[in-house]
Design a protein around this motif. Structure first.
Motif, short mmCIF file in Angstrom:
data_model
loop_
_atom_site.label_atom_id
_atom_site.label_comp_id
_atom_site.label_asym_id
_atom_site.label_seq_id
_atom_site.Cartn_x
_atom_site.Cartn_y
_atom_site.Cartn_z
N ASN A 266 13.32 5.16 2.35
CA ASN A 266 12.09 5.56 1.93
C ASN A 266 11.35 4.60 1.65
O ASN A 266 11.68 3.42 1.55
CB ASN A 266 12.27 6.68 0.87
CG ASN A 266 12.83 6.15 -0.40
OD1 ASN A 266 12.92 4.98 -0.89
ND2 ASN A 266 14.11 6.81 -0.70
N LYS B 73 14.44 6.90 -7.18
CA LYS B 73 14.11 6.22 -5.96
C LYS B 73 14.66 6.78 -4.61
O LYS B 73 14.46 6.15 -3.49
CB LYS B 73 14.43 4.54 -6.17
CG LYS B 73 13.45 4.22 -7.28
CD LYS B 73 13.60 2.65 -7.41
CE LYS B 73 12.71 2.10 -8.48
NZ LYS B 73 12.72 2.52 -9.92
N TYR C 277 8.05 13.42 -3.39
CA TYR C 277 7.55 13.16 -2.02
C TYR C 277 8.08 14.06 -0.83
O TYR C 277 7.32 14.38 -0.07
CB TYR C 277 7.76 11.63 -1.75
CG TYR C 277 7.36 11.21 -0.39
CD1 TYR C 277 5.90 11.04 -0.07
CD2 TYR C 277 8.33 11.35 0.73
CE1 TYR C 277 5.50 10.49 1.38
CE2 TYR C 277 7.61 11.04 1.99
CZ TYR C 277 6.35 10.66 2.12
OH TYR C 277 5.90 10.28 3.32
N THR D 260 16.39 9.46 -1.81
CA THR D 260 15.80 10.68 -1.03
C THR D 260 17.21 11.26 -0.72
O THR D 260 18.24 10.96 -0.28
CB THR D 260 15.21 10.33 0.38
OG1 THR D 260 14.15 9.68 0.25
CG2 THR D 260 15.13 11.52 1.12
N SER E 6 10.29 3.83 -1.48
CA SER E 6 10.77 3.10 -2.77
C SER E 6 12.01 1.82 -2.54
O SER E 6 11.83 0.86 -2.82
CB SER E 6 11.36 4.11 -3.74
OG SER E 6 10.42 5.11 -4.29
N GLU F 294 10.88 10.35 -5.48
CA GLU F 294 11.14 10.73 -3.67
C GLU F 294 11.59 12.17 -3.58
O GLU F 294 11.17 12.60 -2.70
CB GLU F 294 12.32 9.87 -3.43
CG GLU F 294 12.03 8.29 -3.38
CD GLU F 294 10.81 8.04 -2.48
OE1 GLU F 294 10.69 8.79 -1.37
OE2 GLU F 294 10.12 7.07 -2.26
N ARG G 288 13.74 7.53 7.68
CA ARG G 288 14.41 8.50 6.79
C ARG G 288 15.38 9.35 7.24
O ARG G 288 15.72 9.30 8.47
CB ARG G 288 13.07 9.57 6.35
CG ARG G 288 11.75 8.83 5.56
CD ARG G 288 10.95 9.70 5.29
NE ARG G 288 9.83 9.07 4.70
CZ ARG G 288 9.96 8.84 3.21
NH1 ARG G 288 10.92 9.38 2.57
NH2 ARG G 288 8.92 8.00 2.66
#
Length: 413
Positions: A183, A321, A347, A323, A185, A344, A205
């Motif tokens: 990601n 930070k 997001y 995912t 971050s 995250e 991702r």
């Protein structure tokens, strides 16, 4: 009439951009094909024309030392124990590095290696790659976990071992020709802390494979006579906040009088037995059920039957930070969710989730009740999440970035 989107997994990628190349993927913490992200990467590289070998540990159900699955050569090695404490980690990592090095040379002489693709944790796989770099082999670092933050979150301190992890991380980035971040971050860490140029860092991702992750017929038995089912899918570990979820269920049942909700938690991990004892001690067995590590059929049944998903990951430097795959799986099945407010996580889910106050089980409980009591909101949030995965976050949308990372690593060949 517009054609429906094609979510089939790529079996042959046009142009075969990696034809004639031999790739070695090294992953230490999970066996393949159980590690879904790495398995998707391996299959994609095969589709791009590469010869792909993988070194990984053995695990329950994955005991064969070698097998070839869907064109991927999988070499598994034993690990002496599950690490616990500094000595345990030293023994585990030492054994893993021994086997990874031995198998890497075996693969080099058998199939050749053009690229070594190292997946952390730990940030030590660069030690396996360094001798091969002298022979012209490229090293791609696939950044799955931020280990200094994980150490800080787990032990609530920094100190010598935190600084050691920072050193290993820096050496890993310095050794890598290219870095893959899960990601933005993680990309920022590669650039700011790892000293890598932005052009050498690619965001890939952990998108779900929508050709595999499909709804099945709901199974009412999972609700055990309750009106609602809340599902959790993931690791049962210390950082996953399952204890906070148990406190939330306690508040729902004993504080709010909600005895109409069942929670089914799918997955295994080092904290599973302790969490079961915690549930028993609070008298919540009628409302919380652990499946342990479960086959895909159980996973799909729970995901398809549940009304909402929950992500109780603690808000800390690590989780903020990172995912989480579970979020993508909920969204893939059109399920809304409740989670603590992490960068995250927000997001990824956006409007598919309600966000509880950080690490507050009372607010988590109230958000779960609020969402279950509003079917229209549930439906709208679930639809938003599914559409977001279909358009932006499924695995097929990540394939170009993965291939771009390989192109960048091989550009000087």
């Amino acid at each position: 009439m517009a054609q429906p989107p094609d979510f089939s997994f790529p079996t042959a990628i046009e142009g075969q951009p990696l034809a004639g190349k031999s790739v070695l993927i090294v992953v230490e913490n999970l066996p393949l094909p159980f590690d879904r992200r790495v398995w998707q990467e391996a299959r994609t590289l095969v589709a791009a024309g590469a010869t792909v070998s993988v070194i990984c540990p053995t695990g329950k159900g994955y005991e064969a030392r070698y097998e070839q699955i869907e064109g991927v050569h999988i070499h598994r090695h034993p690990l002496p124990l599950e690490a616990n404490g500094a000595l345990g980690f030293l023994i585990e990592y030492g054994a893993a590095l021994f086997w990874e090095t031995l198998l890497a040379w075996h693969i080099y002489f058998k199939r050749g290696i053009d690229v070594i693709h190292g997946c952390n944790p730990p940030d030590l796989i660069f030690l396996v790659a360094l001798p091969f770099k002298l022979l012209g082999v490229k090293y791609i670092f696939d950044h799955h976990d931020i280990n200094p933050e994980l150490y800080e979150a787990k032990f609530n301190k920094r100190g010598f071992f935190w600084r050691l992890m920072l050193l290993f991380e820096k050496l890993t980035f310095k050794s890598a020709d290219v870095s893959i971040a899960t990601n933005e971050s993680y990309k920022a860490i590669a650039i700011e802390r790892g000293g890598m140029g932005a052009e050498r860092v690619f965001v890939v991702r952990s998108g779900p494979d929508l050709s595999r992750l499909k709804a099945v017929e709901p199974v009412p038995g999972w609700k055990d006579g309750k009106d609602y089912l809340v599902g959790y899918v993931g690791v049962m570990g210390e950082q996953e906040g399952i204890d906070l979820l148990i406190d939330a269920v306690d508040h729902l049942v004993n504080g709010m009088g909600r005895q109409d909700i069942r929670f089914v938690l799918v997955g295994g991990g080092p904290s599973l037995d302790g969490l079961k004892r915690l549930v028993s001690g609070k008298g919540l067995e009628n409302w919380i059920h652990f499946t342990g590590r479960a086959p895909d059929q159980v996973l799909f049944e729970v995901l398809s039957t549940m009304d909402i998903g929950v992500n109780p990951d603690r808000v800390n430097a690590m989780n903020d930070k990172s995912t989480m795959n579970k979020i993508m799986e909920y969204m893939s099945l059109g399920k809304p969710m409740v989670q603590f407010d992490v960068t995250e996580g927000r997001y990824s889910a956006q409007q598919a989730s309600l966000y509880a106050k950080p690490n507050d089980p009372i607010d988590l409980a109230e958000k779960i009740a609020e969402l279950l009591d509003d079917p229209a909101k549930c439906a709208a949030m679930g639809e938003f999440g599914r559409e977001r995965v279909e358009k932006e976050l499924n695995w097929n949308t990540q394939v170009p970035a993965l291939l771009s990372a390989y192109a960048a690593a091989l550009r000087n060949d």
